[in-house]
Design a protein around this motif. Structure first.
Motif, PDB file in Angstrom:
ATOM      1  N   SER A   1       0.815  -1.210   0.000  1.00 25.17           N
ATOM      2  CA  SER A   1       0.000   0.000   0.000  1.00 25.17           C
ATOM      3  C   SER A   1       0.854   1.267   0.000  1.00 25.17           C
ATOM      4  O   SER A   1       0.326   2.363  -0.164  1.00 25.17           O
ATOM      5  CB  SER A   1      -0.962  -0.006   1.196  1.00 25.17           C
ATOM      6  N   ILE A   2       2.170   1.133   0.175  1.00 28.01           N
ATOM      7  CA  ILE A   2       3.066   2.303   0.113  1.00 28.01           C
ATOM      8  C   ILE A   2       4.055   2.082  -1.035  1.00 28.01           C
ATOM      9  O   ILE A   2       4.915   1.200  -0.954  1.00 28.01           O
ATOM     10  CB  ILE A   2       3.805   2.502   1.450  1.00 28.01           C
ATOM     11  N   PRO A   3       3.938   2.852  -2.117  1.00 26.95           N
ATOM     12  CA  PRO A   3       4.783   2.615  -3.303  1.00 26.95           C
ATOM     13  C   PRO A   3       6.278   2.618  -3.006  1.00 26.95           C
ATOM     14  O   PRO A   3       7.031   1.862  -3.642  1.00 26.95           O
ATOM     15  CB  PRO A   3       4.400   3.768  -4.232  1.00 26.95           C
ATOM     16  N   ALA A   4       6.724   3.443  -2.043  1.00 26.20           N
ATOM     17  CA  ALA A   4       8.158   3.496  -1.735  1.00 26.20           C
ATOM     18  C   ALA A   4       8.656   2.134  -1.263  1.00 26.20           C
ATOM     19  O   ALA A   4       9.785   1.738  -1.567  1.00 26.20           O
ATOM     20  CB  ALA A   4       8.425   4.549  -0.665  1.00 26.20           C
TER      21      ALA A   4
ATOM     22  N   GLY B   1      16.494   5.542   1.574  1.00 29.82           N
ATOM     23  CA  GLY B   1      16.008   6.897   1.852  1.00 29.82           C
ATOM     24  C   GLY B   1      14.505   7.001   1.706  1.00 29.82           C
ATOM     25  O   GLY B   1      13.813   7.525   2.586  1.00 29.82           O
ATOM     26  N   ALA B   2      13.976   6.455   0.609  1.00 27.92           N
ATOM     27  CA  ALA B   2      12.538   6.550   0.355  1.00 27.92           C
ATOM     28  C   ALA B   2      11.743   5.765   1.398  1.00 27.92           C
ATOM     29  O   ALA B   2      10.770   6.264   1.975  1.00 27.92           O
ATOM     30  CB  ALA B   2      12.221   6.050  -1.051  1.00 27.92           C
TER      31      ALA B   2
ATOM     32  N   GLU C   1      11.909   7.509   4.757  1.00 34.75           N
ATOM     33  CA  GLU C   1      11.035   8.679   4.842  1.00 34.75           C
ATOM     34  C   GLU C   1       9.589   8.237   5.071  1.00 34.75           C
ATOM     35  O   GLU C   1       8.876   8.831   5.897  1.00 34.75           O
ATOM     36  CB  GLU C   1      11.140   9.514   3.574  1.00 34.75           C
ATOM     37  N   ALA C   2       9.146   7.168   4.364  1.00 32.93           N
ATOM     38  CA  ALA C   2       7.786   6.665   4.578  1.00 32.93           C
ATOM     39  C   ALA C   2       7.613   6.196   6.020  1.00 32.93           C
ATOM     40  O   ALA C   2       6.598   6.505   6.679  1.00 32.93           O
ATOM     41  CB  ALA C   2       7.491   5.523   3.603  1.00 32.93           C
TER      42      ALA C   2
END
Lengths: 200, 200
Positions: A77-80, A136-137, A140-141
């Protein structure tokens, strides 16, 4: 990639010309490379497994029918996090292939061709960028999940999905270790290219 | 870092021994390095400026007193963007210093000491990771702002703060270019270490 080609011959000649006991150094370097590739494998398989098993389902009680509902958090559910698991799966596969190559070279004591080594170096270098960006991505999420953001009105989700957040957080930590292992592998490669230039 | 030390002497000897017209190659490599460091400077100053000027204030009309209110988005309200601007400021400063060093070496036609070159290479390598992570983290924040996340109930903010989002998005794009420039600089360094091994 036969071991007898002009490049490796020229390398061998160079080593002989320099006369620094390069064979012993090559043996050490080969062993360190095997260890680093194994660390790379561990630090890339760990976040992949952590993310793949991160699904968490939470039940809420309601004071009216149907008296309860469930909601679940999963990495898709979170693209990152989808990007992170893809990048790390690729790196894991790559670490297996290059790890087997380095074990083979260490066991046989043979030099791999300079062109192959250079290509592995370029791949290592690209993966440093890819893995760091993934860490990093994902980080951040996870951070937004943990702290939220008042200015953007993004609520915290880690108060509800605690296990999910732990999985995501540790996957980012281990993938930053993977980037570090890749950085050491590149430094090792440069070290083997010019052992006479570095007296560290 | 005097130019006459054992390392650079041994390097010079190696170049002479190999006899590949290394002086001409060194001249080309020096020029390419200056160009790449200049590109690195441009691609790190751009996101710093983009983020620094990203503040956007939006006015809302209200049907009751005080009949209007304002809200503003700035990079300091998202921690990932603070990290991004810090990382890229450091890289920008670094690109100025190493750029001046490479211009000096190109103008004088002198080899820099091997130890200095190696240290610059290690810094380049670390910055690939740092800049990529910054681009990843900032990109993820911008992506959540643009698309939101239904599962985590994070609303879009780019429908309101359009200019802010454009600034953040382009800063991530340019910082990924900075990481690419650093990768090319590292490949160039490896190329100079062993020009005889690569026939590309």
């Amino acid at each position: 990639m036969s071991s007898i080609n002009p490049e490796s011959q020229s390398m061998a000649r160079d080593h002989k010309v320099n006369g620094h006991g390069s064979n012993k150094l090559a043996k050490y370097v080969g062993f360190i490379e095997v260890v680093l590739r194994f660390i790379l494998f561990l630090t890339t398989i760990a976040p992949v497994l952590l993310l793949a098993t991160s699904k968490q389902t939470v039940f809420f009680r309601l004071p009216f029918p149907p008296y309860g509902m469930s909601a679940s958090a999963k990495f898709t559910s979170i693209p990152a996090l989808v990007y992170e698991i893809s990048a790390l799966s690729v790196t894991c596969l790559y670490s297996i292939i290059t790890g087997l190559l380095s074990i083979y070279a260490y066991m046989k004591g043979a030099n791999r061709s300079a062109k192959l080594m250079f290509n592995i170096f370029v791949m290592d270098l690209l993966l440093v960028g890819i893995v760091s960006a993934a860490a990093g991505a994902g980080g951040e999420a996870a951070y937004i999940g943990l702290r939220g953001n008042k200015a953007a009105k993004w609520p915290k989700i880690c108060t509800i999905y605690d296990t999910f957040c732990l999985h995501v957080g540790f996957s980012c930590l281990t993938s930053s270790f993977a980037a570090t292992a890749l950085i050491f592998l590149i430094i090792l490669y440069v070290f083997t290219l010019s052992p006479e230039n570095h007296n560290y």
